[in-house]
Enzyme design. Structure first.
Site, short mmCIF file in Angstrom:
data_model
loop_
_atom_site.label_atom_id
_atom_site.label_comp_id
_atom_site.label_asym_id
_atom_site.label_seq_id
_atom_site.Cartn_x
_atom_site.Cartn_y
_atom_site.Cartn_z
N CYS A 106 0.83 -1.21 0.00
CA CYS A 106 0.00 0.00 0.00
C CYS A 106 0.86 1.27 0.00
O CYS A 106 1.59 1.51 -0.94
CB CYS A 106 -0.97 -0.07 1.17
N HIS A 107 0.78 2.08 1.05
CA HIS A 107 1.55 3.32 1.14
C HIS A 107 2.95 3.09 1.74
O HIS A 107 3.73 4.02 1.86
CB HIS A 107 0.81 4.36 1.99
#
Length: 180
Positions: A106-107
């Site tokens: 994800c991030h």
């Protein structure tokens, strides 16, 4: 075998912490929660507070030498806090320096961008990180899973919680392989 999970004191996406954590445990390995401060971390379900989890070690007391690999869960705030902490960034970078596998979702790649370790690497992430990864010299792909061997270590990456099944399988598979 021990696996480090590096998270900030708040903002980690809970499912991106708990599912890989369980996969590591199911493989018979020992996961350890490493954070920027001792005590507990506050996880989130997207933007809502979720559970808290006890910290096993702080980045000041942890060393890549103690672990077989590193997992960097996402959440928007988590990697943003981590990339502002010099010791957390250095801890993440030390796995690349040691040639140990790193898995990120994800991030999470924001921490790796800050560590200067994505140049020449191919990885995936939440789509909004594409420009950051490319500006840091990496190649971004929109795929469920990317395993990059073009560097000093294996770099496993996935985009989002929907990718967790293949992400967890790759973590167990790649972390379980002997170092090249």
């Amino acid at each position: 075998m021990k696996v480090a999970f590096l998270v900030a004191t708040e903002g980690v996406e809970q499912i991106e912490l708990t599912e890989p954590w369980q996969a590591v445990k199911d493989a018979g390995w020992t996961p350890e929660l490493v954070s920027t401060s001792s005590g507990e971390i506050q996880a989130f379900n997207h933007l809502d507070k979720a559970d808290t989890f006890p910290v096993d070690k702080t980045v000041s007391d942890a060393s890549a030498a103690d672990y077989a690999g590193l997992v960097l869960p996402g959440g928007v705030a988590n990697p943003d806090f981590l990339r502002l902490d010099r010791k957390a960034v250095a801890f993440a970078k030390s796995f690349f320096d040691a040639g140990k596998p790193v898995a990120v979702i994800c991030h999470g790649p924001w921490t790796l961008v800050e560590a200067g370790v994505v140049r020449g690497r191919t990885l995936t992430s939440w789509p909004s990180l594409r420009t950051d990864i490319e500006n840091a010299g990496g190649t971004w792909v929109d795929e469920q899973l990317q395993v990059c061997s073009n560097g000093p270590n294996k770099l496993i990456s996935s985009r989002k919680p929907d990718d967790l099944k293949v992400f967890c399988e790759a973590v167990v598979d790649e972390f379980g392989k002997p170092a090249d």
